[in-house]
Scaffold this active site. Structure first.
Site, PDB file in Angstrom:
ATOM      1  N   ASP A   1      27.065  57.877  -0.046  1.00 45.34           N
ATOM      2  CA  ASP A   1      27.927  56.775  -0.453  1.00 45.34           C
ATOM      3  C   ASP A   1      27.175  55.957  -1.503  1.00 45.34           C
ATOM      4  OD1 ASP A   1      30.076  55.005  -0.571  1.00 45.34           O
ATOM      5  OD2 ASP A   1      30.354  55.008   1.595  1.00 45.34           O
ATOM      6  N   TRP A   2      27.842  54.981  -2.083  1.00 47.03           N
ATOM      7  CA  TRP A   2      27.316  54.223  -3.213  1.00 47.03           C
ATOM      8  C   TRP A   2      25.961  53.593  -2.857  1.00 47.03           C
ATOM      9  CZ3 TRP A   2      30.375  52.343  -7.703  1.00 47.03           C
ATOM     10  CH2 TRP A   2      29.645  51.480  -8.529  1.00 47.03           C
TER      11      TRP A   2
END
Length: 728
Positions: A267-268
């Site tokens: 994820d980011w």
């Protein structure tokens, strides 16, 4: 391109070029980009060079055929080996045509419509240049304080698994290589992101491996079994280790045990976040732990780009691991046929025709109606009569904020508001409009105007709820009641004595004190999407009869949280025949049960259940028991009922839930009509993870429940018999 040609391409790549394939950057980094893209995390300064960008593997959050074609074209002109970019985006519940939020879709219990919604989202996204959707999110959720419950389909592992499969099959269809109207799907967030302590986003998760396998992992596995091409890691820790660098979770379980050989993406910023988590001293250690755990793509941090080459040169990371990651990425590009068609389905002309098509909005309208839950309907207040004068009051009366979080490129102003929809059902003289209050503020003049409107009407329709910014990522709340201004409005309007129909727009189950007691009828509409107003109007006036059932329990108050139907019993359960009056497991100031349980939902008609029978009292390994029950429509409207089957293992090797959903059937009945619903019960439905994590059933006594929700049902017992009492 075959496996051999992918390896041939790999052999031409330098180590730097290989590492760059593992890098995912947002659109603004690229030539040809005219948009910022979706920003879902901190935009930290990134030490990215021109060579990193020229050789990077994928782009985040960019869509639109012209934009994608422009970036891809300029990239291919400068990339030495002509390796195309992958374009990925969060297409969670629609691209331009927005469907209800996933938690609402879960309440439809309609797998076919869920699949259709994903097919439409994929079609619109693909023609706009998107190759991968970061969906479905199948995180099991039990805590409505967590803002991202809106992105899940609920609290039940079986139901979540079915919806996860439906979404994957909708996004990907049959053949990604030939079907350019599909996109690859990426299941998220692996694993147990929905169990964050305190319902606080990004927070610690601490659960046993058995509970992880029993409740949280099944839906991810179901999505992968349906062919899901990608997995996204979770932000949280699992057993004290951040998921993104968790070798036991990612490489040992996901890759080795489950056999997943697709692309694993962070994820980011999650790779670099291993530093504040406290398991990596610096970015170099974070990169090492991520690649050893099996992570292929690093999203929006540069730990791989800065340190992986050095790690390989120093022998701390085997080059084979880097090659494996690159092969997985190239293989996905090949499956999408990007080497032959780097622009794939992107078409500026077709985009104008397909995106937001009227036929797509019809499905959105149907799904919104099937996702809206009737929670209360005293004195048959609903459906309304077109001759009644309606006072439409509340901050959502004419609000365009109906799409909810993660609404793709949907335009709020293109949503159908409730006021606009009601005007299509009523004459101008029969609709009185008053704002009443804003989301969080109320003035005396607003209140006076609302009370005057109510006094002039036959029925009050109150449109209240949360703004979309109150739920979704990073939007956790400890107070899950409506804002005080709206509670004041509801109480004051109710004192007029006029029938009150309350419609809720929100992204999580709420504490409904201050709402339920002042409402004659209560509709949970969630964030219903582009056609929300029309769908609700269809329900209010009986063009459609509500059929939705809750896929997540509504707490009596926030102090009960987490509260869910498939909980364990205790040694001192409340209500047991031999329980003492005081020393039992309960609250002094609240019931144990939720206000509205899992599976609950009313209709404008009534359904009666009787003649519940089991075909046998004993179940053997090679046989099945047929459970049957008659359901009769005893009301005056035709309607759909979702008949639910639950089972309890009375005595297991370890404690078993009070009930577990095992099957459900939707039936349609005309007034006075009855149908007998049949279920099959087989031994494999009785299996669970034992102390040694083996997956098997126990011989012994079971209780089967069939009914209209998880609390109201008929029950009977049967026995599972095995030779020698052995596990299977």
């Amino acid at each position: 391109m075959t496996t051999s040609t992918i390896h041939h391409l790999l052999n031409q790549m330098t180590v730097k070029e290989k590492i760059a394939q593992l890098l995912q950057l947002a659109g603004p980094f690229y030539k040809g980009s005219n948009q910022q893209g979706q920003i879902t995390g901190p935009m930290a300064d990134m030490p990215i060079t021109k060579d990193h960008i020229l050789n990077s593997g994928s782009v985040l959050g960019v869509s639109g055929a012209a934009e994608v074609i422009s970036i891809q074209q300029k990239h291919l002109e400068e990339n030495r080996l002509g390796i195309p970019l992958l374009f990925m985006a969060d297409i969670v519940h629609g691209y331009k045509t927005i469907f209800p939020v996933p938690l609402a879709i879960g309440c439809s219990w309609d797998l076919d419509l869920a699949k259709q919604s994903a097919e439409i989202a994929a079609k619109e996204a693909a023609v706009s240049g998107v190759h991968v959707s970061f969906a479905p999110m199948v995180d099991l959720v039990r805590d409505p304080r967590w803002g991202r419950v809106m992105e899940s389909t609920g609290e039940d592992p079986y139901l979540n698994s079915l919806f996860g499969q439906a979404f994957v099959k909708g996004f990907q269809k049959e053949d990604l290589t030939r079907d350019f109207e599909s996109v690859a799907s990426c299941v998220k967030h692996f694993a147990a992101y929905g169990a964050a302590e305190g319902g606080r986003d990004y927070n610690t998760v601490d659960i046993s491996e058995r509970q992880l396998r029993e409740s949280y992992l099944p839906a991810y596995k179901a999505a992968l079994d349906a062919g899901c091409e990608m997995v996204m890691t979770a932000f949280n820790t699992v057993d004290g280790i951040p998921a993104t660098g968790n070798k036991e979770l990612m490489r040992d379980l996901l890759r080795d045990e489950w056999g997943f050989d697709g692309v694993l993406i962070s994820d980011w910023g999650a790779v670099k976040e291993m530093i504040p988590h406290g398991v990596a001293e610096d970015e170099k250690e974070a990169a090492k732990k991520a690649i050893l755990a099996g992570l292929d793509i690093e999203m929006m941090t540069a730990c791989y780009a800065q340190h992986l080459e050095e790690l390989v040169e120093q022998g701390e990371v085997d080059l084979k691991l880097l090659d494996e990651a690159v092969i997985r990425i190239l293989t996905l590009k090949e499956k999408l046929d990007l080497f032959n068609h780097p622009y794939r389905g992107a078409s500026i002309e077709a985009e104008k025709e397909i995106v937001g098509h009227a036929d797509h909005r019809k499905i959105s309208r149907e799904l919104a109606a099937k996702s809206t839950v009737l929670l209360q309907n005293q004195n048959q207040t609903l459906p309304l009569d077109q001759n009644q004068k309606i006072a439409l009051i509340g901050p959502f009366a004419d609000s365009f904020d109906l799409l909810g979080p993660w609404a793709g490129v949907g335009v709020k102003e293109e949503a159908v508001t409730l006021e606009k929809a009601l005007k299509d059902h009523l004459s101008e003289d029969n609709l009185i409009r008053s704002q009443g209050c804003s989301i969080e503020k109320i003035t005396q003049s607003q209140l006076d105007e609302a009370l005057h409107a109510a006094s002039e009407a036959d029925v009050v329709v109150l449109a209240v709820g949360e703004s979309s910014s109150m739920s979704g990522e990073a939007n956790s709340r400890t107070n899950i009641q409506l804002p005080q201004a709206q509670l004041e409005l509801i109480e004051a309007v109710a004192k007029t004595g006029k029938p009150v129909v309350t419609i809720l727009f929100n992204g999580r189950p709420l504490d409904l004190h201050g709402v339920v007691e002042h409402s004659d009828a209560l509709l949970e509409a969630w964030f219903p999407g582009s056609e929300g107003g029309n769908a609700i109007a269809d329900l209010l006036y009986g063009k459609i009869n509500p059929s939705a059932k809750l896929s997540m329990s509504f707490p009596y108050n926030v102090g009960q949280v987490p509260v869910y139907y498939n909980h364990f019993n205790t040694g001192r359960p409340k209500g047991a025949p031999d329980a003492q009056e005081h020393y039992v497991s309960d609250y002094m100031d609240s019931p144990n049960a939720p206000l509205f349980p899992f599976g609950f939902g009313l209709s404008y008609t009534q359904f009666a259940y009787d003649q519940f029978e089991l075909s046998a009292e004993e179940l053997t390994l090679d046989a099945e028991i047929k459970a049957s029950i008659r359901v009769m429509n005893t009301g005056s409207y035709s309607g759909d009922e979702i008949v639910q089957l639950y089972i309890r293992d009375i005595s297991g090797e370890i404690v078993r839930p009070m009930k577990e959903l095992k099957d459900f059937v939707r039936i349609s009945l005309e007034p006075g009509e009855s149908k007998t619903v049949h279920f099959s019960i087989k031994e494999e439905q009785l299996r669970y993870h034992h102390k040694d994590l083996s997956f098997s059933s126990d011989a012994g006594k079971f209780e089967v429940f069939v009914g209209t929700n998880s609390q109201e049902n008929h029950s009977q017992f049967f026995t599972l018999t095995k030779k020698g009492g052995q596990k299977l």
